[in-house]
Design an enzyme around this catalytic site. Structure first.
Site, PDB file in Angstrom:
ATOM      1  N   LEU A 117       0.830  -1.205   0.000  1.00 38.31           N
ATOM      2  CA  LEU A 117       0.000   0.000   0.000  1.00 38.31           C
ATOM      3  C   LEU A 117       0.866   1.256   0.000  1.00 38.31           C
ATOM      4  O   LEU A 117       0.495   2.283  -0.537  1.00 38.31           O
ATOM      5  CB  LEU A 117      -0.914   0.011   1.226  1.00 38.31           C
ATOM      6  CG  LEU A 117      -2.006  -1.058   1.262  1.00 38.31           C
ATOM      7  CD1 LEU A 117      -2.660  -1.117   2.628  1.00 38.31           C
ATOM      8  CD2 LEU A 117      -3.056  -0.783   0.185  1.00 38.31           C
ATOM      9  N   GLY A 118       2.011   1.151   0.607  1.00 34.74           N
ATOM     10  CA  GLY A 118       2.890   2.305   0.647  1.00 34.74           C
ATOM     11  C   GLY A 118       4.002   2.097   1.654  1.00 34.74           C
ATOM     12  O   GLY A 118       4.011   1.118   2.402  1.00 34.74           O
ATOM     13  N   GLY A 120       6.575   4.231   4.517  1.00 33.80           N
ATOM     14  CA  GLY A 120       6.779   5.462   5.275  1.00 33.80           C
ATOM     15  C   GLY A 120       8.173   5.473   5.876  1.00 33.80           C
ATOM     16  O   GLY A 120       9.046   4.684   5.494  1.00 33.80           O
ATOM     17  N   LEU A 122       9.078   4.544   8.780  1.00 36.94           N
ATOM     18  CA  LEU A 122       9.398   3.431   9.675  1.00 36.94           C
ATOM     19  C   LEU A 122       9.300   2.063   9.025  1.00 36.94           C
ATOM     20  O   LEU A 122       9.927   1.114   9.470  1.00 36.94           O
ATOM     21  CB  LEU A 122       8.470   3.457  10.901  1.00 36.94           C
ATOM     22  CG  LEU A 122       8.476   4.744  11.720  1.00 36.94           C
ATOM     23  CD1 LEU A 122       7.471   4.672  12.851  1.00 36.94           C
ATOM     24  CD2 LEU A 122       9.872   5.022  12.273  1.00 36.94           C
ATOM     25  N   GLY A 123       8.488   1.948   8.004  1.00 36.47           N
ATOM     26  CA  GLY A 123       8.333   0.635   7.400  1.00 36.47           C
ATOM     27  C   GLY A 123       7.378   0.673   6.236  1.00 36.47           C
ATOM     28  O   GLY A 123       7.060   1.734   5.700  1.00 36.47           O
ATOM     29  N   ARG A 124       6.942  -0.516   5.838  1.00 31.19           N
ATOM     30  CA  ARG A 124       6.036  -0.615   4.698  1.00 31.19           C
ATOM     31  C   ARG A 124       4.678  -1.124   5.161  1.00 31.19           C
ATOM     32  O   ARG A 124       4.592  -1.835   6.162  1.00 31.19           O
ATOM     33  CB  ARG A 124       6.619  -1.567   3.661  1.00 31.19           C
ATOM     34  CG  ARG A 124       7.790  -0.954   2.908  1.00 31.19           C
ATOM     35  CD  ARG A 124       8.505  -1.978   2.069  1.00 31.19           C
ATOM     36  NE  ARG A 124       9.110  -3.009   2.895  1.00 31.19           N
ATOM     37  CZ  ARG A 124       9.522  -4.185   2.442  1.00 31.19           C
ATOM     38  NH1 ARG A 124       9.371  -4.475   1.168  1.00 31.19           N
ATOM     39  NH2 ARG A 124      10.082  -5.065   3.246  1.00 31.19           N
ATOM     40  N   VAL A 125       3.656  -0.740   4.409  1.00 29.50           N
ATOM     41  CA  VAL A 125       2.305  -1.176   4.768  1.00 29.50           C
ATOM     42  C   VAL A 125       1.747  -2.013   3.610  1.00 29.50           C
ATOM     43  O   VAL A 125       1.793  -1.589   2.454  1.00 29.50           O
ATOM     44  CB  VAL A 125       1.390   0.036   5.053  1.00 29.50           C
ATOM     45  CG1 VAL A 125      -0.003  -0.429   5.441  1.00 29.50           C
ATOM     46  CG2 VAL A 125       1.968   0.899   6.170  1.00 29.50           C
ATOM     47  N   ASP A 239       0.706  15.038  14.644  1.00 26.20           N
ATOM     48  CA  ASP A 239       0.964  14.881  13.210  1.00 26.20           C
ATOM     49  C   ASP A 239      -0.328  14.909  12.405  1.00 26.20           C
ATOM     50  O   ASP A 239      -0.504  14.152  11.461  1.00 26.20           O
ATOM     51  CB  ASP A 239       1.746  13.580  12.955  1.00 26.20           C
ATOM     52  CG  ASP A 239       2.572  13.671  11.675  1.00 26.20           C
ATOM     53  OD1 ASP A 239       2.684  14.782  11.124  1.00 26.20           O
ATOM     54  OD2 ASP A 239       3.107  12.639  11.229  1.00 26.20           O
TER      55      ASP A 239
HETATM   56  N1  ATP Z   1      -4.540   1.133   7.320  1.00 23.23           N
HETATM   57  C1  ATP Z   1      -4.180   1.519   6.104  1.00 23.23           C
HETATM   58  N2  ATP Z   1      -4.991   1.331   5.049  1.00 23.23           N
HETATM   59  C2  ATP Z   1      -4.630   1.743   3.822  1.00 23.23           C
HETATM   60  N3  ATP Z   1      -3.467   2.354   3.547  1.00 23.23           N
HETATM   61  C3  ATP Z   1      -2.619   2.569   4.556  1.00 23.23           C
HETATM   62  C4  ATP Z   1      -2.924   2.156   5.883  1.00 23.23           C
HETATM   63  N4  ATP Z   1      -1.914   2.524   6.697  1.00 23.23           N
HETATM   64  C5  ATP Z   1      -1.017   3.127   5.911  1.00 23.23           C
HETATM   65  N5  ATP Z   1      -1.422   3.152   4.627  1.00 23.23           N
HETATM   66  C6  ATP Z   1      -0.700   3.743   3.506  1.00 23.23           C
HETATM   67  O1  ATP Z   1       0.610   3.243   3.523  1.00 23.23           O
HETATM   68  C7  ATP Z   1       1.548   4.274   3.324  1.00 23.23           C
HETATM   69  C8  ATP Z   1       2.633   4.198   4.394  1.00 23.23           C
HETATM   70  O2  ATP Z   1       2.051   4.421   5.646  1.00 23.23           O
HETATM   71  P1  ATP Z   1       2.916   4.661   6.934  1.00 23.23           P
HETATM   72  O3  ATP Z   1       1.990   4.938   8.024  1.00 23.23           O
HETATM   73  O4  ATP Z   1       3.913   3.597   7.110  1.00 23.23           O
HETATM   74  O5  ATP Z   1       3.791   5.835   6.500  1.00 23.23           O
HETATM   75  P2  ATP Z   1       3.572   7.373   6.481  1.00 23.23           P
HETATM   76  O6  ATP Z   1       2.108   7.652   6.544  1.00 23.23           O
HETATM   77  O7  ATP Z   1       4.338   7.944   5.358  1.00 23.23           O
HETATM   78  O8  ATP Z   1       4.118   7.753   7.872  1.00 23.23           O
HETATM   79  P3  ATP Z   1       5.494   8.174   8.462  1.00 23.23           P
HETATM   80  O9  ATP Z   1       5.258   9.586   8.827  1.00 23.23           O
HETATM   81  O10 ATP Z   1       5.634   7.267   9.627  1.00 23.23           O
HETATM   82  O11 ATP Z   1       6.532   8.010   7.422  1.00 23.23           O
HETATM   83  C9  ATP Z   1       0.792   5.563   3.299  1.00 23.23           C
HETATM   84  O12 ATP Z   1       0.763   5.999   1.969  1.00 23.23           O
HETATM   85  C10 ATP Z   1      -0.600   5.250   3.752  1.00 23.23           C
HETATM   86  O13 ATP Z   1      -1.541   5.953   2.984  1.00 23.23           O
END
Ligand code: ATP
Length: 502
Positions: A117-118, A120, A122-125, A239
């Site tokens: 999905l993406g 960030g 800290l890691g990948r989702v 945030d």
């Molecule tokens: N529960 C979820 N359902 C759908 N998409 C998600 C979900 N959680 C995260 N994502 C998507 O995955 C991606 C990465 O999310 P993550 O929270 O790891 O990083 P981030 O939002 O960039 O945060 P960080 O500030 O920790 O880097 C984002 O693009 C987010 O839209």
């Protein structure tokens, strides 16, 4: 993940001499596969314009509580918790999977990764599903995978903070942590999947990058209720931005990303005052006259003594006190809430400059927020609310002393029946595919407890004392009872009712 990878997993567990049944192992590291990355990286939902959060190091001191959560990570399966959504079909899907597990726990091998999905900081989702679950909708989850070996100490503490906060949450506009699986150097957090992406991407799909006022009101109200709940738990979010507001399949919001939160104490108060004149009325039932008094009860649970001096957040959303580095508290969330409403209305943030530095200069300057000329009815109310939230001095900022209680009272939110907020229909917007709840879906499974009518008539003498005592009792369970917070934040936290004294 294809069949070949499935087979690889079984071979691997056998090679390791693991004698447990395949489903009881945690050795399916398919998220580590470069194939998974290459195949799915392009499907990342977030727009490339998303703004990343920052952790500036001019004052690196973490809040006192963050060190206390630096406990050893261990697997967390919360099936037995008293979660208000325990009848949700997602829980049933997990329960079904774990019924066959020899230790009764969820393992990575119960999950099938579907796509990335993406990624960030800290890691990948990943989007994943429970294997062999027939109900496709309720078996889908998001799995946040963190490789602890690749993280600095500071980022590791953010992971720990996020895992801890997630484990506390029990609210329809916040994610549920279904399981935490720690295996080898990976920490995996299983949470709700939001199929409608994030609010930032949705905003970019709208004409002029703006939402109509009704949509702004809808999203702002839901975020406000989520913030209220977090603050009642003593959690300062730090945030808030459209990128972190995900949209569930039913179009309702879910805040995400709790790694920058900090915790503080909350001292809830409940006040009950008489408002309006005392009236005498003829009692039909009792055949006599009685006194009717209109009372206003007010519940406040706001961490207004919260203090942290680390500078974290997202440039355009940083508050002046956060920038100054002299310490900040709950006010940063109310400032960010003002910036959020502004961005949803005008498609840009109020202090945005040509560069990050000029944005920060604009925030720190004494310049007041400026608005384009109002183009629709109701804009003045929105502007007034934004102005009150974007007061540079946090002591005078709306929300800082009484939290959401005061913000909800603003006339921008007039007419919203807060206890019913979960049941408002999401706005019809380009790019928002709302799937209505089915008989076994979101609504049927976990209907939010609806509060009593805002105005009520009572004829019990001493009712106020009684209510006060009951509430006080509940406050004493403040830190242990997630259900209470759920109720407190879904109920209107200030309401009027009439007391009849015979
Ligand atoms: N529960 C979820 N359902 C759908 N998409 C998600 C979900 N959680 C995260 N994502 C998507 O995955 C991606 C990465 O999310 P993550 O929270 O790891 O990083 P981030 O939002 O960039 O945060 P960080 O500030 O920790 O880097 C984002 O693009 C987010 O839209």
């Amino acid at each position: 993940m294809d069949e070949a990878q499935d087979n690889y997993y079984y071979d691997q567990s056998n090679n390791n001499g693991n004698t447990s049944s395949p489903c009881d192992t945690d050795l399916d590291f398919s998220f580590n596969s470069t194939v998974t990355d290459r195949t799915f990286a392009s499907s990342s939902a977030r727009s490339s314009l998303a703004r990343s959060s920052l952790t500036l190091s001019f004052n690196d001191r973490l809040s006192t509580t963050s060190s206390s959560v630096a406990a050893t990570l261990s697997s967390y399966n919360s099936f037995d918790s008293l979660h208000h959504r325990r009848s949700d079909p997602h829980w049933s899907a997990i329960r079904t999977a774990t019924n066959l597990s020899s230790d009764g726990r969820l393992h990575l091998s119960h999950l099938k990764l579907l796509r990335l999905l993406g990624a960030g900081n800290l890691g990948r989702v990943f989007l994943c599903k429970i294997r062999d679950c027939s109900d496709s909708a309720s078996s889908q989850f998001a799995l946040k995978v963190v490789d602890r070996d690749t993280l600095s100490k500071k980022k590791l503490s953010h992971v720990q903070m996020e895992a801890k906060i997630l484990s506390l949450l029990d609210h329809p506009f916040l994610p549920t942590l279904y399981a935490r699986i720690d295996v080898s150097h990976y920490t995996c957090l299983l949470i709700d999947y939001c199929s409608n992406g994030d609010l930032h991407s949705l905003l970019r799909k709208q004409p002029g990058n703006r939402f109509p006022l009704a949509a702004v009101k809808f999203f702002a109200a839901e975020v406000l209720v989520a913030l209220e709940y977090l603050h009642a738990l003593g959690i300062v979010y730090r945030d808030l931005k459209p990128e972190n507001i995900l949209l569930r399949k039913d179009g309702h919001v879910m805040l995400s990303d709790f790694d920058l939160c900090f915790e503080a104490d909350v001292d809830p108060t409940f006040r009950c005052d008489r408002v309006g004149p005392t009236r005498r009325r003829q009692s039909r039932r009792r055949r006599g006259r009685m006194v009717v008094e209109e009372m206003e009860a007010e519940f406040v649970a706001e961490p207004n003594a919260a203090f942290s001096s680390s500078c974290v957040g997202t440039h355009e959303y940083l508050s002046p006190e956060l920038l100054s580095g002299s310490g900040h508290g709950n006010g940063v969330d109310w400032w960010a809430f003002g910036v959020l409403i502004y961005e949803l209305m005008y498609g840009t943030t109020p202090f945005k400059g040509g560069s990050k530095e000029s944005t920060l200069r604009n925030i720190a300057s004494s310049k007041q927020v400026a608005f384009p000329p109002p183009s629709a009815e109701g804009m003045e109310e929105a502007e007034d609310l934004i102005r009150k939230l974007l007061v540079k001095d946090p002591r005078r900022r709306l929300g800082c002393s009484k939290g959401a209680t005061d913000v909800k009272r603003h006339r921008f939110f007039e007419g919203i029946k807060w206890p019913l907020i979960r049941h408002y229909s999401p706005p019809e917007l380009r790019g928002l595919a709302v799937r209505r709840a089915t008989s076994n879906g979101a609504r049927g499974g976990h209907v939010m407890t609806v509060a009593p009518k805002i105005r009520r008539s009572w004829c019990v003498k001493g009712l106020v004392d009684y209510m006060f005592r009951r509430r006080k009792k509940r406050y004493s369970r403040l830190n242990s009872s997630a259900g209470y917070h759920h109720q407190a934040s879904t109920n209107c936290n200030y309401y009027k009712y009439k007391v009849r004294v015979a």
